[in-house]
Each structure stands twice: as C-alpha cells, then as structure tokens.
Write a protein that holds these residues in place. Sequence first.
Motif, PDB file in Angstrom:
ATOM      1  N   GLN A   1       1.191  13.786  -2.715  1.00 17.38           N
ATOM      2  CA  GLN A   1       0.376  14.332  -1.634  1.00 17.38           C
ATOM      3  C   GLN A   1       1.170  15.353  -0.823  1.00 17.38           C
ATOM      4  O   GLN A   1       0.682  16.443  -0.512  1.00 17.38           O
ATOM      5  CB  GLN A   1      -0.112  13.213  -0.723  1.00 17.38           C
TER       6      GLN A   1
ATOM      7  N   GLN B   1      -6.315   3.617   7.039  1.00 13.77           N
ATOM      8  CA  GLN B   1      -5.419   4.716   6.715  1.00 13.77           C
ATOM      9  C   GLN B   1      -5.746   5.343   5.360  1.00 13.77           C
ATOM     10  O   GLN B   1      -5.754   6.562   5.194  1.00 13.77           O
ATOM     11  CB  GLN B   1      -3.972   4.216   6.708  1.00 13.77           C
ATOM     12  N   HIS B   2      -6.046   4.504   4.376  1.00 14.10           N
ATOM     13  CA  HIS B   2      -6.353   5.026   3.039  1.00 14.10           C
ATOM     14  C   HIS B   2      -7.710   5.707   3.007  1.00 14.10           C
ATOM     15  O   HIS B   2      -7.911   6.649   2.219  1.00 14.10           O
ATOM     16  CB  HIS B   2      -6.274   3.896   2.014  1.00 14.10           C
TER      17      HIS B   2
ATOM     18  N   LEU C   1      -7.111   9.199   3.813  1.00 16.18           N
ATOM     19  CA  LEU C   1      -6.600   9.959   2.680  1.00 16.18           C
ATOM     20  C   LEU C   1      -7.713  10.380   1.736  1.00 16.18           C
ATOM     21  O   LEU C   1      -7.683  11.466   1.149  1.00 16.18           O
ATOM     22  CB  LEU C   1      -5.558   9.120   1.925  1.00 16.18           C
TER      23      LEU C   1
ATOM     24  N   THR D   1      -4.686  -1.017   7.293  1.00 17.47           N
ATOM     25  CA  THR D   1      -4.170  -0.246   6.152  1.00 17.47           C
ATOM     26  C   THR D   1      -5.302   0.411   5.387  1.00 17.47           C
ATOM     27  O   THR D   1      -5.186   1.560   4.932  1.00 17.47           O
ATOM     28  CB  THR D   1      -3.363  -1.166   5.229  1.00 17.47           C
TER      29      THR D   1
ATOM     30  N   SER E   1       0.809  -1.227   0.000  1.00 22.59           N
ATOM     31  CA  SER E   1       0.000   0.000   0.000  1.00 22.59           C
ATOM     32  C   SER E   1       0.842   1.277   0.000  1.00 22.59           C
ATOM     33  O   SER E   1       0.406   2.292  -0.552  1.00 22.59           O
ATOM     34  CB  SER E   1      -0.962   0.005   1.187  1.00 22.59           C
TER      35      SER E   1
ATOM     36  N   GLU F   1       0.102   4.810  -2.059  1.00 26.71           N
ATOM     37  CA  GLU F   1      -0.002   6.090  -1.352  1.00 26.71           C
ATOM     38  C   GLU F   1       0.988   7.094  -1.912  1.00 26.71           C
ATOM     39  O   GLU F   1       0.647   8.250  -2.175  1.00 26.71           O
ATOM     40  CB  GLU F   1       0.244   5.884   0.140  1.00 26.71           C
TER      41      GLU F   1
ATOM     42  N   ASP G   1      -8.285  13.619  -3.940  1.00 26.77           N
ATOM     43  CA  ASP G   1      -7.969  13.915  -2.543  1.00 26.77           C
ATOM     44  C   ASP G   1      -8.981  14.951  -2.038  1.00 26.77           C
ATOM     45  O   ASP G   1      -8.805  16.157  -2.210  1.00 26.77           O
ATOM     46  CB  ASP G   1      -6.539  14.452  -2.455  1.00 26.77           C
TER      47      ASP G   1
ATOM     48  N   TRP H   1      -4.785   6.443  -4.593  1.00 25.91           N
ATOM     49  CA  TRP H   1      -5.479   6.064  -3.364  1.00 25.91           C
ATOM     50  C   TRP H   1      -6.731   5.244  -3.654  1.00 25.91           C
ATOM     51  O   TRP H   1      -7.026   4.289  -2.942  1.00 25.91           O
ATOM     52  CB  TRP H   1      -5.843   7.306  -2.567  1.00 25.91           C
TER      53      TRP H   1
END
Length: 967
Positions: A758, A614-615, A618, A611, A576, A580, A796, A585
């Motif tokens: 990012q 976490q995404h 994002l 994981t 991942s 990222e 994003d 994403w």
Amino acid sequence: MSRVAARDTTFCFTDIAGSTDILRRIGEARYDELLERHRDLIRRALRAAGGQEIKTEGDGFFVTFDDPEGALRFVVSAQQALGAEAWPVSLRVRMGLHRGPGTRRYDGDYSSLAAHQAARVTAAAHGGQVVVTDAVVRAVEPPADVRLVHLGPHRLRDFDGPVELLQLVAPGMADGFPPLRATREDHGLPLPRSSMVGRDEELRALRELLGSHPFVTLHGPGGVGKTRLALEAAASMAASFPDGLHLAELSPVGDPALVMATVAAAVGVANVPGRRLDEVLLATLRSGLRLLILDSAERVLDPVAELVEEIVRTCPGCSVLVTTTELVRAREERVVNVAPLPEPDAVRLLVHRASMRGADVDPGAAATTALTTIAQRLDGIPLALELAAGRIAELGLDATLDGLDDRFELLTNGWRTALPRHRTLEGMVEWTVSLLDQSEQQLLRRLATLRGRWKTRDAITVYGGEESVAEAALQRLVDRSLVSLDDEDPPRLRMFDTIRAYVEARVDLDGTSVGDLLDVKRRWLRAHIRGLVDVTDEVLRLEMDNLIPDLREATTVPFADDERAGDAAELTALISPWFEATGLWSEAVSRLQAAVDAAPPGPQRAAAVATLAQHCVLLGDLATARELAQNVLVDPDAESNARVLALLTLSPPTEVPVDGADPLGEALRLAGRPESTLALMVRSRMAQRALARGDAASAIAGLEDVIDVARANGRTVVWIQGLVNLGSALLRAGRIDDAEAALSEGRAAAAGDIGVPQLRAISLTGLSMIALYRGDAAAALAFAEERLSLARQMTDLLGQATAHVAVANASLALGDRTRAKEENRAAHEAFHKLDLLDGSATALFNLAALADGEGDTGEATRAVSDLLRAVAPRENPVLRSLALFAVAAVAAGRGIARAAELVGAEEKLRPEASPLDPADLAWIDVRVDELETALGRDAVAAARARGAALDLEGALALAEALVLELI
C-alpha cells in the motif's frame, strides 16, 4: 525470424581446468594475459581446421565443424600448441566432441540436444584430455597419427541411456588420466536407465567424501532419493573401486541377527566350514578396493554401526556408504544431508518422467502453474513426484492436481520391480512411521497440528506434558527426518505436508480431540502475539510469516463457546497488521467480521471491532468504518488501544474539526508511550492535518520527528508511512528534490523485506507528480499506471481513485485530453462514493480546467459549481482555495469583470501548502491576460486589489455570485 535447417554438425567445447585456482595463484593481470594467449592459440587452430567459433564465455569456447575430420585436426593441433607453450603455471584444457543434428538460430547460436551432449562430454573430461563420442568416430576415419582409446559406456547428466566414449591420443598430447567424471554403465549396480534430475551439489559432495573418507552416510526423509543418489555416485566412481561395488538392501531385514548374512550375500561371501561368517566377510572386504552400500539401514542401526566400525578399523581398502532416515552415529561417520528437491528441479523431474511415460505436457503458463503446485504440495519429494508423473500420463495434469487431496489413494502406481515402500506414497510414509514407538507417534500427531514454522521451545510448550520427555521425543523425530529443523537462530521446525496428511488420517489420537489441540494452540498463539507488542516490525513480521498458517487456522475453525470465540477475536485483531502489510485487506475484513459476529461483548470483541473499522477505511467503506468506530467509543468494555484506533478512523487526514477539541489529542493521550506504534500513528495523522490546513512547515517538522522516532525504535511500517507522507508535504511546499528523495526512499523501503504494498503504491502518486513538474510526462504516466495496477491487485478502491487522478494528469501532459477526462470522471465517481472530499474536489477541479480549455463552458460551469458547493461548508482552507481558483479561472474565461476580484482574493487567501501546479497557474495567467485585453490592465489591477481586501467569507460569497452569473 529465419532459422537455418537442422543438419549433422560436430560440436566441440573447450574449458581450462582449474581456472579459478590459476587466477588465485597468479593474479588478475597475469591471468588476463594467459587467457588471451590461450584464446589466440585456440583460434589459430580453429582457422586452420575450418571450424566456426560460435561463442566464447570466460575461459571456454563453443565451436562447430561441418566436417568431423576437421574437428579432430582442431583438437589435436590445439592441444599440441597449448602443450608446447611456456605457461607461467600448468595450464591444461579439456575438450569434448559429439556429432548430431543441430539447428542454427537467427542469432548464430544453436538449438540442439547434440550441442548440450557435447558440453556434458567436456564436463566429464580432465584437463588436457580430449573425449569424443562414438557418433564422431563413426563419421570419420581418424588420421594415421591419432589413436582412439575406448573408455566404455557412460551415462551423461540429463541424458537417458549409455553413451560410448573414447579418448583421443596423438603425439604431443597428454595421456593417462583418472576415470572420467561420469557414470560407467558397466558398474553392475541396479541403476535406473532414466537420468537423475538435480542433485548436482549433493553428488559432488558425496564423490569428494567417498574419495577421502571410509564411511559416509546419506541422511534424509523417506522417498527423498537417497538410494538413487548413492547408486549414481557409486557407479560414477566405479573405476576407483576396481575390486567391487556391493549393494546390501536392508529394508526387508527386521531381525538384527540377519544383518551380517544379508551383507555377506551382497558381497558374494558364503559360509565356510570352521570359520565365522563375519571373519570371512571382513577378509573379503580387506582384499582390494571396494565400496559397500548399506541401503535403508534405519531399522537395524545398532548392528550396522557395529559392522561399519569394524570395517573401518580392519579394512583400509573398503569404503562404506549408508543410506538412512536416521544417522548411524558411529565413529568416522561423515554425513551428506539429502533434502527434498528445490522447486525448479521438482518441476523438471515431473515433466521428464511424465514425458517418458507418454504424456504430452503443454509448456504454457497454465501447465507450468499446475506443475509447480503439484511439486509444492508433494514437498519436492522425488518418490512422490515420480508417482505423480505416472498419474499425469494416465489421467492428465488437471485430474492429477485435483486428486492430491487424497494423495495416498492417487499415488499408487510405482514400478512393479521397486521395493514395496517405493511403490506407493503411503508405503513410503508408513515405512518411516512404523519405526516410532507409542510416545513418539503421539508427539508426531500433536506436532501435525502445527502448520507453520515453530521454534522448538514453542512446540514443546504447545505439546504439554513432561518437558524432558517431549524434548527427547522431538529429537528422535528430527533424527528420523519426520520433523525438519532449519538453520535459523533459533532453529525452527516444520513438517512436510505429505507426512502431516498421513499422520492426521492414521495415527491414534490417544483420546485427545482435534478441538482440544486447537484450543491449546490458539491460546498459546494469542499470548505469544500479544507479547510481541514492543518488538520491532521486522521481528513481528518474521514471527507472523512463520506462524501465519497456524494463525489462519486458529481464527477460522468454528468456536464452541464464548471463551473460544473471544480468544479468536482478540487473536484476529492482533494479527491484522500482517494482512494490512501484505495487502490482503479483503481477507482481513472477512476474518474480523466473522470474529466480531461470534464473540461475546467485552474487550476482545471491541478490539476486533476497532480493527475492523480500520480495514474498512482501507477498502474505502467509510460509512461502515465510522459506524463501527462510533460503536467502539460508546462501548464501556473497549480498552485504550481500541479507542485510539476508533478515534483515528473518525479523524481522516484531510478533515479539520470546526468546533470542540480535536479527537486526535485524546487519541494521543490514550496511546501511551510516545514511541509506541499507536502514538506515532496519531502524531503522523496530526501532521497530515496540519498540511490540510495549509501549514506545510508544521507538517514537515512533525513528520520528520515521527520518522526519526519510528526508525530508532524499529517501527518500520510507521517509518515508511512517514517517508511517503513527508514526500507529499515537501511537494506541497515546492521542495521537489527533497520530496523525490523521501518518496524514493519510502518506495524502496516498502518493497523490501517488510514489504508494504500500500505504501509503495502511495509513493508512486507523488513520484508521478514530480515527473510532471520536471516535464517527463511519459515517466509520470508509467508511475501512475503502476499505482493503478497495484491498487487493483489489492482491491484498494481509494488507491484506484487516487491513481485515476495521476493517470489523468499524465495523460493531459501527453496531449491525450480524452483519456484525461475519462480518468478524472472515474476518479470523481469513486471519491464521491467513498465520501472523500479532497479526492472528489481534485477531480472536479481537473474536469473544470479540461472543459474550460476546450471551450466547453457548460461542462466547466457544472464542475466549478459542484466543487464550490462541496467545499464551501467544510473547514479546509486548501480545498476552499482550490474552488476559488477554479471559479475565478472559468469566470475570467467568460469575460466576467468581477472574476478579477476573485483572482485577487484567492491569491491573498491561498495557503502555503497549495496543491496548485505550474499548469494550473498558467491556466489562470492566460485567463487574466484575456481580461486585461478586454477590460484594460489598470481596471483588472484595481479589481484584484479590491478582491485582496476580502476575507474568506466575502470571497466565498463572491464565488457563489459568479457561479450564478455563469449559469
């Protein structure tokens, strides 16, 4: 823009031969003097002949003449003047002329194929030589003292068909030159009439070797253009081999005993009674200067090696050029490797050949994209591109592109006169694969499952079986150009898509299923990536860049059982960071979700869930992220790393825990070694928490420590993230120069080899704010709009919301209040959906300031009311201070006396790391001045003093009372 109409023009180029060597020998100062004197002589001759200087670059001139007679006078007088000059070293200038239609552009230059052809004529000449085309000669009667020597028909690079070239000779000019550096048309070899695209470096290397070595091999995969390159080089050097150029086509020869007879027939040697054929052949090759081309020798390498060694030993005037997919490995062999065409040349070849067959290829962006895709999917292999060009002419560009999924059915329209293996793409690949034995075909089939770029040791491990056998077979595949090894250290192997497509469809699997091969590969990939935990980010990124095609496949195919699904889930979580770092994403989330859905309960699934959380952060889906993180924390199978990620998800940087221990402390304990990536991530989050509390000093110290440790241990992504966060903290502390330095360094690093879009985007927000501090609103808007564009590219949502605020601030500074309001409203809506208090609070604050400045008390009141209601219950001193400030400013603007008390309270309670900028402070100063005018300076001062005595709870209560009064 105006253009001068096309008319017949004589074009001339000049160029100093060996200028680099001259510069090296005499040094820069003397060379500059020589160059200026040379230019002066050229320009004198040009003025006298009535020519026009179009361009001067380096040591060359581009000049034109309306009158071709003037062009001849110019080259003669210029060469005579140059020859009479006493130069410090030998200086010889080549010149070339061609006549044809030319269009003068608005900038004074020319758009003309005739001009390009004149440049090619010049490139074919030698120093001191003047070469002209018959187009010039037909248009003028040469002066009496000028003699024209016919050099014969030649082929010029990038131009189809022959051009008759002549050498101009006059008194005081050099005479007697080697053959032109261009291909003679009357060489007797079967060279296609179309021009060869690309291959400049290979052609140069081949010519040099043929002029100095007796035996040269062109080595490369099938269809790459070895035969064409050999013929082009041989034809261009025909004058160096006056006794014959001989082509022996060996592809039809399967019996080694027939090689000698085939070569003899190509040389024109017949059987002589009482003498062996090889004796007669060698005797002929010993007579004079000859070049023997042995084309497609891979099926009969042993007899070819014996024959070549005998020729090299006994025939000093004969040079041998062999084309083959596998090296001859004979004595004296010099090798020129022929790789597929690079992308620009591959696209040029497609366009040129399709146009030759009548296709009208639109030069627009869509066509360029389609042509580039075709070139990439066909691996830049010229034969495949030639066949595709024919299909473009017949079917059109889009249909050809769509048909590449079945390329062996599509690409079957080669020339009828071509050898069978050159008529279809399948024939070319089948020819090469047919040379393999059974074990090599089996290895080839297994290697066809490797879609990335693998180290040789890794590929052998995945293949399985006896290692020595695999190594030997792999070497044979490399030798036959079916598998490519690059020049990295250690080398990496790859297979062309065209070869893979053939192998997957046609080579026997020997009882091994595709699923079994993928299982082996998936297990190896999981173990390999897991073993990269302690390497630097650069090494990790390099491995993933090379293996990502295989990693994608290993985490995409259906899984037949729980064990496979668990392996895939862990592998998906491990890779991942690649998604990222590259901004993909959405793809990461979809892959992680599929892995979570398929995997059974256990540590592997928990790692994928953590994981995925976490995404989701994002992508701005904070509700889902929190739910997933909570599930990990209650999962008994979850291991330490998964729990750390879950705790980070549940500890956003702007939130400060009210009761109990901060979960980041537990996360740091679980993260293990202090230099690990996870530990550094936790420490960075702790520093951001300090900034949210208004403790800029602690935040800066913590981030500087994270940066130092991350840099020392090769944790590049954490290091860049630390720089960006440090820039924000320094900005809050008012250290503008230091903030700009940190943000600029972070932005540059994020755009480097590792590439973290990012973080590059986040740095733009701080740089936009700095530009505003310095009064450069235009630069601030440019930074903010770039930030918004990057966020949209990456889907994003959080980045888009932040960028809206930056665009709003810059727009306001430029006087565009309408856009400022629109952007702040868009930001507030986005932050509210994301449930991100700090963002929505900032947008509400800005909306209040805008409305108050325009006298819209209703809008201003609604904004400060929403702001206070949102931040009052939250333990965030920075945001609470922001709300107190906004309420005080709006209330003071309405003339409410107690607003002065809130001003005093906010000033005392304002944290060190305040986000207030100079424009905000100016806003409150104006409103306080208005209060002092209405109430008196002493009354306002007394009220501010009373407010300064309030604690936070008292200040919040006062703000709520003022909001009620405003309403």
